[in-house]
Scaffold this motif. Sequence first.
Motif, PDB file in Angstrom:
ATOM      1  N   SER A  33       0.784  -1.158  -0.202  1.00 14.88           N
ATOM      2  CA  SER A  33      -0.200   0.137  -0.047  1.00 14.88           C
ATOM      3  C   SER A  33       0.915   1.234   0.162  1.00 14.88           C
ATOM      4  O   SER A  33       0.567   2.275  -0.707  1.00 14.88           O
ATOM      5  N   TRP A  34       1.942   1.273   0.912  1.00 13.96           N
ATOM      6  CA  TRP A  34       2.851   2.398   0.948  1.00 13.96           C
ATOM      7  C   TRP A  34       3.535   2.655  -0.323  1.00 13.96           C
ATOM      8  O   TRP A  34       4.085   3.634  -0.812  1.00 13.96           O
ATOM      9  N   GLY A  73       1.622   4.081  -2.829  1.00 16.63           N
ATOM     10  CA  GLY A  73       0.948   5.282  -2.475  1.00 16.63           C
ATOM     11  C   GLY A  73       1.932   6.283  -2.055  1.00 16.63           C
ATOM     12  O   GLY A  73       2.025   6.764  -0.697  1.00 16.63           O
ATOM     13  N   LYS A  87      12.064  11.158  -3.678  1.00 23.58           N
ATOM     14  CA  LYS A  87      12.417  11.775  -2.293  1.00 23.58           C
ATOM     15  C   LYS A  87      12.455  10.636  -1.250  1.00 23.58           C
ATOM     16  O   LYS A  87      12.980  10.428  -0.431  1.00 23.58           O
ATOM     17  N   ASN A  88      11.310   9.668  -1.592  1.00 23.53           N
ATOM     18  CA  ASN A  88      11.176   8.682  -0.485  1.00 23.53           C
ATOM     19  C   ASN A  88      12.471   7.499  -0.749  1.00 23.53           C
ATOM     20  O   ASN A  88      12.370   6.622  -0.005  1.00 23.53           O
ATOM     21  N   ARG A 125      15.536   8.089  -1.212  1.00 22.10           N
ATOM     22  CA  ARG A 125      16.854   8.809  -1.219  1.00 22.10           C
ATOM     23  C   ARG A 125      17.931   7.910  -0.697  1.00 22.10           C
ATOM     24  O   ARG A 125      19.145   8.177  -0.851  1.00 22.10           O
ATOM     25  N   LEU A 161      10.391   8.746  13.591  1.00 20.83           N
ATOM     26  CA  LEU A 161       9.899   9.079  12.250  1.00 20.83           C
ATOM     27  C   LEU A 161       8.487   9.132  12.192  1.00 20.83           C
ATOM     28  O   LEU A 161       7.920  10.175  11.224  1.00 20.83           O
ATOM     29  N   ARG A 162       7.649   8.328  12.780  1.00 17.59           N
ATOM     30  CA  ARG A 162       6.374   8.530  12.675  1.00 17.59           C
ATOM     31  C   ARG A 162       5.896   9.764  13.068  1.00 17.59           C
ATOM     32  O   ARG A 162       4.951  10.496  12.459  1.00 17.59           O
ATOM     33  N   GLY A 166       6.274  12.567  10.373  1.00 19.20           N
ATOM     34  CA  GLY A 166       5.574  12.352   9.353  1.00 19.20           C
ATOM     35  C   GLY A 166       6.128  11.694   8.510  1.00 19.20           C
ATOM     36  O   GLY A 166       5.549  11.425   7.299  1.00 19.20           O
ATOM     37  N   ALA A 167       7.042  10.791   8.583  1.00 16.26           N
ATOM     38  CA  ALA A 167       7.631   9.854   7.686  1.00 16.26           C
ATOM     39  C   ALA A 167       7.229   8.449   8.046  1.00 16.26           C
ATOM     40  O   ALA A 167       7.671   7.988   9.064  1.00 16.26           O
ATOM     41  N   GLU A 168       6.322   7.783   7.442  1.00 17.77           N
ATOM     42  CA  GLU A 168       5.780   6.628   7.816  1.00 17.77           C
ATOM     43  C   GLU A 168       6.957   5.705   7.826  1.00 17.77           C
ATOM     44  O   GLU A 168       7.591   5.345   6.483  1.00 17.77           O
ATOM     45  N   ARG A 206       6.737   3.246   4.767  1.00 15.13           N
ATOM     46  CA  ARG A 206       7.382   3.753   3.323  1.00 15.13           C
ATOM     47  C   ARG A 206       8.744   4.155   3.356  1.00 15.13           C
ATOM     48  O   ARG A 206       9.459   4.177   2.258  1.00 15.13           O
ATOM     49  N   TYR A 207       9.355   4.928   4.315  1.00 15.14           N
ATOM     50  CA  TYR A 207      10.758   5.331   4.316  1.00 15.14           C
ATOM     51  C   TYR A 207      11.876   4.053   4.359  1.00 15.14           C
ATOM     52  O   TYR A 207      12.722   4.547   3.918  1.00 15.14           O
TER      53      TYR A 207
END
Lengths: 274, 260
Positions: free
Chosen positions: A32-33, A36, A42-43, A45, A135-136, A139-141, A144-145
């Motif tokens: 999903s991430w 999404g 950016k994610n 990197r 991280l959470r 705002g960086a899930e 995802r990161y």
Amino acid sequence: MPTRMLANVGFQTQTLLGNFGDFSTFVGQVFSWMFGGGLRLKNLRNLPDLIYEVGVRSVPVISVTGAFIGMVMAIETYTQLKSLGQEERMGSLIGLSVVKQIGPVLAAVMLAGRIGGALTAELGTMNVTEQLDALRVMGAEPIRYLVVPRFLTCLFLLPILTIYSDVLGVIGGWVVSVHGLGIPNDSYWRFSAIGIETWQVMEGIIKSFFFGGAIGLISCYKGFRCGSGASGVGRACTESFVLSFLAIIILNFFFAKILRDLYYGLYPVRGLFG
Amino acid sequence: MSLIELTNLHKRFGKLVVLNDLNLTIEEGKCIVIIGASGSGKSVMLKHIVGLLQPDKGEVWYDGRRIDTMKVRPLMEVRRDFGFLFQMGALFDSLTVGQNIAFPVIEHTHKPSNEIASIVTEKLRLVGLPGIENKMPGELSGGQKKRVALARAIALDPKVILYDEPTTGLDPIRSDVINELIINLQRELKVTSIVVTHDMNSAFKVGDRIVMLYEGKMIFDGTPEEVQTSEDPLVKRFVAGEATPQELGLVAAGLPVMTV
């Protein structure tokens, strides 16, 4: 006594199913991430560093494993084939074993040992030191990161490492067969070319995508769910390797069956695959 | 005006009840200090405010929005309003100090790199550590790590800063530096601060209001002056740092100490 045993079996089954459900949810979240926003530049990197760690730094160990397996195969098969007067066909036997089974499985096991444990330890340490929570909050899930790039790295680099391992296995077999056991050079390569079809090389590569994906997902999952303290991280690393290893062996069995059926199913168009 | 509201909050981990019908309202622009013994639910409560934990029962509201039932993606946007200083700092080991502070800015904005660099410089100046952008977290002392973590927490100019035991593990002088920082940030950034601590010096120095938790419930709510004159035996003993004769007896008998 039997009641307690039954209760224990029930509890273990419930735990096992619960863990499997939790893992399935985790895998669902990863996909999903990934679609999404996880594939945005950016994610991703951290990808170059991960490619270096997972790919480039695995090359020495994969090289040694691949080459030596090819060499051992040559020594072990020579006696058997010579007794049948078929020793010139060694190239075919070594090549087929390496590209279909030993190359992909061993490359995957080496990756699970070298990288799987390291990924679990890294993410597990981040978990117990609240870095995942940090991280959470920022705002960086973390899935995802951290997980998406690691999953993608394992998914796409294991097939490349497998090809590399296959090539070195065939060359290792050639060194021992031709220079150690006196098999003619042209026979080794001629029978290798006859014995190994493109489809069989592809079988190994297709499998390695799934092995790589499984290693990435299991290692990250175990890191995310590790217990507290150093012992929790240590236990998660062990479980991560054992589960990855089991997943490789079990997936290999199913792929042997599925790809064999597919091979015969595609018989009329087999020529397309070489 | 209340900015954060916790209503009938319940949370348990296995058989352990951590929050037990907790009700708390936090006003905008104030510094509220949450005190209580270890295991009384202070940090767990803090994590509920930013949606890191979900309650078993009860509601968490922030600025008119319900947090506890919010989906992950909108929650990520809400969290932009918060800065969180974790107990051990939770700096990312693999990133430099500068990259750590820049992290939330990169995640939430599309600012050019020179602008991000100037934010990093400014935040490090605010916490009194200029020029250490290129150091790794492993090269810093405990106090410096906390200040860098604080610089990271304020990188996005949050409306609310949550401090989880900001002075734990620091010597009295370093603790005082952190206290001064909390007061300065409160004054300069006009933020709402929630400080979880069991350091009473810190609580008296930074708090506009002090709340005490005991076994997951609020047992005291008042000003720093009121807490010092409270007649509640639990509050009195906690403020004075005195164990009960029963607890001291357990230690003498070689048994584990019970919490307050």
